[in-house]
Design a protein around this motif. Sequence first.
Motif, short mmCIF file in Angstrom:
data_model
loop_
_atom_site.label_atom_id
_atom_site.label_comp_id
_atom_site.label_asym_id
_atom_site.label_seq_id
_atom_site.Cartn_x
_atom_site.Cartn_y
_atom_site.Cartn_z
N ILE A 52 0.84 -1.20 0.00
CA ILE A 52 0.00 0.00 0.00
C ILE A 52 0.87 1.24 0.00
O ILE A 52 0.60 2.21 -0.72
N HIS A 53 1.93 1.23 0.78
CA HIS A 53 2.84 2.37 0.82
C HIS A 53 3.40 2.66 -0.58
O HIS A 53 3.45 3.81 -1.01
N MET A 54 3.78 1.62 -1.29
CA MET A 54 4.31 1.80 -2.64
C MET A 54 3.24 2.32 -3.59
O MET A 54 3.52 3.17 -4.44
N LYS A 55 2.01 1.86 -3.44
CA LYS A 55 0.92 2.35 -4.29
C LYS A 55 0.69 3.84 -4.03
O LYS A 55 0.50 4.61 -4.97
N MET A 56 0.71 4.25 -2.77
CA MET A 56 0.54 5.66 -2.43
C MET A 56 1.68 6.49 -3.03
O MET A 56 1.45 7.53 -3.65
N ILE A 77 -1.33 15.84 -2.63
CA ILE A 77 -0.78 16.32 -1.35
C ILE A 77 -1.71 15.89 -0.20
O ILE A 77 -1.24 15.43 0.84
N LYS A 78 -3.01 16.00 -0.42
CA LYS A 78 -3.97 15.57 0.61
C LYS A 78 -3.85 14.07 0.86
O LYS A 78 -3.86 13.63 2.02
N LEU A 79 -3.70 13.28 -0.21
CA LEU A 79 -3.52 11.83 -0.06
C LEU A 79 -2.27 11.54 0.76
O LEU A 79 -2.28 10.69 1.65
N GLU A 80 -1.20 12.25 0.47
CA GLU A 80 0.04 12.05 1.22
C GLU A 80 -0.14 12.37 2.70
O GLU A 80 0.32 11.64 3.56
N LYS A 81 -0.85 13.46 2.99
CA LYS A 81 -1.11 13.83 4.38
C LYS A 81 -1.96 12.77 5.09
O LYS A 81 -1.72 12.47 6.25
N ILE A 82 -2.93 12.22 4.38
CA ILE A 82 -3.76 11.16 4.97
C ILE A 82 -2.88 9.96 5.28
O ILE A 82 -2.98 9.37 6.37
#
Length: 85
Positions: A52-56, A77-82
């Motif tokens: 999941i980390h790699m997909k993000m 950026i919002k996805l990264e913050k989540i």
Amino acid sequence: MGETGYIYFEIKEMEFIKNTYPKLFRYLKQFISNENDEEIELELTEEQLQEIHMKMFDIISEDAGAHKDGNPSMNAIKLEKIWIG
């Protein structure tokens, strides 16, 4: 199968992922082990967590590469913050 652990998303975070990154949401959905009115729990092995980390990371990187200035969009950026918390 390795040892399992849990990560949690607020309902509004998962709704954002569902609406903005539906392919990612469909992937995450398979790991939902519990949900209530406030949060969603995912049960994951270390290997699944790394996947999941790699997909993000891939989503954010691809998004940044799609812009002339090389910066990710506000959604990325919002996805990264989540994800980072």
